[in-house]
Design a protein around this motif. Structure first.
Motif, mmCIF file in Angstrom:
data_model
loop_
_atom_site.group_PDB
_atom_site.id
_atom_site.type_symbol
_atom_site.label_atom_id
_atom_site.label_comp_id
_atom_site.label_asym_id
_atom_site.label_seq_id
_atom_site.Cartn_x
_atom_site.Cartn_y
_atom_site.Cartn_z
ATOM 1 N N THR A 18 9.734 -9.051 5.812
ATOM 2 C CA THR A 18 9.341 -8.445 4.545
ATOM 3 C C THR A 18 10.481 -8.527 3.540
ATOM 4 O O THR A 18 11.653 -8.588 3.916
ATOM 5 C CB THR A 18 8.928 -6.963 4.755
ATOM 6 N N GLY B 60 11.582 -3.049 2.233
ATOM 7 C CA GLY B 60 11.731 -2.138 3.364
ATOM 8 C C GLY B 60 10.561 -1.186 3.483
ATOM 9 O O GLY B 60 10.055 -0.933 4.568
ATOM 10 N N ASP C 229 13.906 -6.925 7.187
ATOM 11 C CA ASP C 229 13.871 -6.779 5.729
ATOM 12 C C ASP C 229 14.821 -7.802 5.106
ATOM 13 O O ASP C 229 16.045 -7.663 5.172
ATOM 14 C CB ASP C 229 14.275 -5.349 5.347
ATOM 15 N N HIS D 273 16.771 1.645 7.030
ATOM 16 C CA HIS D 273 16.438 1.237 5.675
ATOM 17 C C HIS D 273 17.105 2.097 4.613
ATOM 18 O O HIS D 273 17.004 3.328 4.639
ATOM 19 C CB HIS D 273 14.929 1.251 5.484
#
Lengths: 707, 707
Positions: free
Chosen positions: A314, A317, A359, B262
């Motif tokens: 991706t 996040g 991410d 994240h």
């Protein structure tokens, strides 16, 4: 392979359209218009009493018998009063298949039901297959045989494709067809079975498994007339490698209330449908959209994911977390990224969060081919059965996306056995080009995960199908099971664990029996007329010596006589009193559609409060018995819960197997069995109470579910 | 009304774009391009060190200080090394608001975090509000202030509309924006808060409640820094009548693992977020699609449904059942159709299934205005807050639908307080015309039901908001709560029900105490060093006479000394032994974000096995305490379960209220409280065991959650 019995229904060589109209917008006019617009090549003969010479440009006939050519197939849409004659005419003409699109039969009243049974009988006697009545017809898309009056075809010309759709409700089929067509999905066959006087959804599934144009089958039921046929069709699909995505409406109390007022169909037990679908390798969808999402994914990917492990790449996040949430809730796993992959990812994208989800961060836009390279290293370094790439809205800019797209296609060709799913907004031509290469494109991340999870579950289910043995022959009478004692003796004979216990006819005998088995004991009244013993105070626990047992005998007999003066009293059952162990419940429920189902659940209040119960079709294999245990949360209590002991799961699984085999062998006699509690001990298990209910005489017809 | 503190952020009177690029495709070029294309009217001053004379046709400046006009607002997208200088320059120039779109701060490393704190400090000291850093910027759609570099705006010009979007993650915002734009939804404001060094999502919600252009607020969080502000903002929205649909990612174990890697954000406890959102009248959406569906429905209907009753009108029984299923699962009711409505429906459509769902059958096509007339009689005869009409694909044929459409619009005007939802496929101009009249159109029946259910729930929640009282002042020290005895004395002082029990220092004293309270009794070791008494054999039950109690005293003391030679032993607690009652658990959990939460759940294994537990923010009102009971399924056990007695729910609710008030008043000291079990009796209740954990010294900072 012999021709499938439904072949004539889907592949007519010539068609009489009875009730054809010159008005292409009317019900009798639309099928003709659709087939002419579509280019159906076999001869079509419009039939209408109007004696018009032509209808929509074709020579017309007043009756089927007037057609001067052989007729293979009749589509009937005359008013209900003319249907029987049209059926007789068509049979006389020698058709092999008839569709009755006309409504006004069993769904309306008793007279309609009688008429429906009459025309079904005519067809059956003539060896002619009949779809309907009250059917919206069927479509064989590759041959352009569009025998339907559904207005969903107005402006939505059917596209050929690998998805088949078999539904009971025509409106349901139209809704799914129209929604799918707007999404550009293509179909092989579409059929609405309506009142199912002859052909039902199960048989259509069976046909579609053989159909070379079909790769994935969507189905929708409101009821099921023949559980064995449905099971067989689903299993055939599973073994043929064609996924079945099925909807069964009527799943809640509200829905079931609605179902009971609808088209003369009785909705079955919902949990049983869940069970049977899963055992036969199908996936039950909760909405039309979900059904189409899954069909789209399979039609695009052409395969199931080899496992339930997924990887997520991706640039956001937040979206990665959302997809991880969705995956976890739906039974997918996100195994961690191996170190080699982490290292490689950080070499490529130093600011990446190199885990799973991976991410790439906004940094990816600065790295040439960052997305396909990241995805490649995930695929190369892991065995994830499916990978997702969240790409925002880049598909809306085809020119900017072109190079990435080419790399993704190359990557997919290198890993043809995995599912590759892009989540992005895109222009239709971009999605179409990717789909042609087996790469699925979803707009919503949660829906993408849901569809992959369904295919992964289908894959898992194929590894543990319930293959029903042949129906058992009529079984020998079970004898007296009206009392706890009788029921337990029968179950003990079937190999279930029952404590050494004794039915006593006097206080002295009770005391002596107790001494023989060791204290403490329990004593319970035994009467074929008292099923719920606790309601009459018919159970006494913790009896710790002979005098207490003797006194208990008298007390129980007195209480029973007082509460139920007319009850026959067989005596008092004396049994050892167990300490410890975990109470569960087990039983058998004879489903009218699917036959004997094993029930296993939590003891105590949890089975009702939390529905901590699961079902499985009898008979169980040891493997399926173990899988049944996994579906009940209270099974955790057997596994060192809060530092406690491990209990004898093997004995429990064995008891369930034996119970299931017994119920299957005596399916002609048994209505239900309740073993409550079934105590699981650190060694062994014991049925502490049991009730067996037999089927009323006259309803027992052979060793299996009614066919 | 005073100007909102964030007004300068959303309504600049002049803008310096620091890092502006001549290349309209680059990050520094896009905001300028978007604003020029959109027609933003306030002056924009490109700033770039390149010393170009103009950038994208506007006079450019090397530094902010060089701009020869007042500057109200700075948008900073220079590389991270230049951000601090740009911030200093902007402050010196007198801006009121700064957006830092540049990334590379706290989300990357400690140096980034330090820099972030430095620039935030500069802004704070100057009274300047800052968005970001690492923000994707913001859009004020009506004024065309498009201060973002999101490529989602490429080719998707923002349309004005009533939906606001406030998200932490820019990518999340882009995804929602793009998906919404493809559906034709319009926005008022869109803001991505990024690292939230100053402005956070909560404050944006607070602003959007005041924003006249906004009618419904979509929000997405990965974490929350200030629970009190988020609560206050949500409550403000609820009281202002603006629905908030909020996503909080990180809801499962897999998702939480992803969250922990994240952007330096710590995900809070997920169940607590659920609780707080519900208490503050918001709806938590599970997917972006669901969030947009709900926002669309509210933006179209302009109101919440007045109640959770729904009616369904359908031409397909199957779809009706499906929608009834969905409604039931999502907490909506389908009350039966009143007799008068049934009669009227059957006069209109003799073959209809005149219940709810009302199946018009295919007959409806033969009755002029059949659909609107059926819907009208449902609306006229019932109080259903929402009505659905399933109309298949008729919206794809505008000319055939025109008359029906006109009648539906007239009907909607007659019943403006209800929600009218059509489920059909339709051409965009048909949907748009209906939407302009407040009639929502969904393609998928399940999604339509889901959206209505969410709005109905928001409506219900507004009736029972948690309005937090002012934070409690610092509380007096609680004293010794390290033992069961100490904890219970404190709880008893707070008004919770505790049995008469006594701590004894000798065997004789124990026997005497027991005689005073009546047998049987229990005896438990009391030591501040032994929290889990059962682990040392520190509890003895069923003591039925004085000698047994005396012996128990000695046994307990010996066991404790043997197991924990260093433990301080206060003595033995002697208490009456209760029989009967239902065991529940209650407690307090101090959430680091939202402060003290009351926990109430099932006793025994169900709380863990089935998560049969619910939370509520302290303090509880009696009404909220009763609502808390309804959220735990085991509460059913108190209500004549299986013919058993009714237990004292009022005493239970009262205990929960007192516990919550105590925890709120001592929030500065209490980390957690566990009352396990809390036995509910037919009259009264009793805390049989209690553990209070205090917050470590040094973490106590006032009477409320840390701000």
């Amino acid at each position: 392979m012999a021709m499938h019995p439904l072949h004539p229904l889907f592949h007519p060589t010539s068609v009489a359209l009875v009730g054809a109209s010159s008005d292409p917008e009317r019900i009798g006019g639309r099928p003709l218009r659709f087939m002419r617009e579509g280019g159906f090549e076999a001869p079509v003969y419009p039939v209408n009493r109007s004696q018009a010479e032509t209808i929509q440009g074709l020579p017309a006939y007043a009756r089927v018998r007037d057609i001067p050519h052989p007729v293979d197939h009749a589509v009937i849409c005359v008013p209900v009063a003319g249907v029987e004659e049209a059926v007789r005419d068509s049979i006389a003409k020698g058709v092999r298949a008839i569709q009755v699109l006309t409504a006004g039969f069993a769904e309306v009243d008793a007279a309609g039901r009688a008429l429906q049974e009459r025309i079904a009988g005519l067809c059956r006697d003539a060896g002619v297959r009949m779809l309907g009545p009250n059917s919206l017809g069927l479509l064989n898309v590759p041959t352009r045989f569009f025998a339907t009056f559904s207005t969903a075809l107005n402006g939505l010309q059917p596209r050929p494709g690998p998805i088949a759709l078999a539904t009971q409700s025509g409106a349901f089929g139209s809704a799914a067809y129209a929604a799918a067509s707007l999404r550009g999905l293509g179909f092989s066959k579409i059929v609405a079975t309506g009142n199912e006087a002859d052909v039902d959804v199960a048989e259509c599934i069976d046909y579609l498994v053989d159909d070379a144009d079909t790769r994935v089958i969507c189905a929708a039921l409101e009821s099921c007339r023949d559980g064995a046929c449905l099971r067989a069709a689903l299993l055939k699909a599973a073994r043929a490698g064609k996924p079945v995505v099925i909807m069964k409406v009527g799943r809640t109390a509200l829905g079931a209330a609605a179902a009971s007022t609808h088209t003369g169909s009785l909705a079955g037990d919902d949990a049983v449908y869940d069970t049977v679908f899963a055992e036969c390798g199908a996936w039950r969808a909760g909405s039309i959209e979900e059904m189409l999402d899954i069909a789209y994914l399979y039609a695009t990917a052409g395969r199931l994911p080899p496992n339930a492990d997924v990887g997520v790449v991706t640039g956001s996040g937040g979206i990665g977390i959302l997809m991880a949430d969705d995956a976890g809730e739906r039974g997918l796993d996100l195994p961690p990224l191996p170190d080699a992959a982490r290292t490689a990812a950080l070499e490529l994208l130093p600011f990446a969060v190199a885990s799973n989800p991976l991410d790439m961060t906004a940094q990816v836009t600065a790295v040439p081919q960052g997305v396909p390279r990241t995805l490649a290293l995930m695929l190369d370094h892991t065995g994830y059965g499916s990978v997702f790439a969240y790409l925002a809205h880049v598909g809306l800019s085809p020119e900017r996306f072109a190079a990435t797209q080419a790399e993704l296609v190359a990557l997919r060709r290198r890993h043809p056995e995995r599912l590759m799913v892009l989540v992005m907004l895109s222009r239709p031509e971009v999605s179409a080009a990717l789909q042609a290469e087996g790469i699925a494109v979803f707009e919503d991340p949660s829906r993408a995960v849901q569809a992959v999870a369904a295919l992964a579950r289908i894959q898992q289910r194929r590894g543990m199908l319930h293959l029903p043995p042949p129906p058992a022959p009529a079984s020998a009478p079970l004898g007296d099971v009206a009392t706890e004692d009788g029921a337990k003796r029968v179950l003990a004979g079937a190999g279930l664990p029952v404590l050494p216990e004794r039915i006593c006819r006097s206080a002295a005998e009770a005391a002596e029996a107790a001494a023989g088995m060791g204290f403490p004991v329990v004593a319970k009244i035994v009467s074929p007329d008292i099923v719920h013993k606790t309601e009459v105070g018919g159970v006494l626990l913790h009896l710790s010596d002979g005098p207490a047992v003797a006194a208990a005998f008298d007390t129980l007999m007195q209480r029973a006589r007082a509460a139920r003066p007319d009850a026959r009293l067989d005596g008092v059952l004396v049994a050892p009193m167990l300490r410890g162990g975990v109470e569960m419940i087990a039983g058998i429920h004879r489903d009218p559609t699917f036959g004997p189902m094993v029930m296993f659940g939590s003891g105590g209040t949890a089975v009702e409060l939390f529905k901590d119960v699961a079902f499985a079709s009898a008979p169980l294999t040891p493997e399926r018995a173990r899988a049944l245990l996994e579906r009940v949360r209270s099974t955790q209590l057997l596994r060192g819960w809060r530092g406690g002991p491990h209990y004898d799961e093997a004995a429990l699984a064995d008891a369930l197997c034996r119970l299931s085999e017994f119920a299957f062998a005596h399916a002609d006699q048994i209505e239900s069995i309740d073993i409550n509690p079934l105590v699981v001990r650190t060694e062994g298990a014991a049925c502490l109470d049991a009730v067996i209910a037999l089927r009323p005489h006259g309803t027992q017809e052979g060793g299996h579910a009614v066919h």
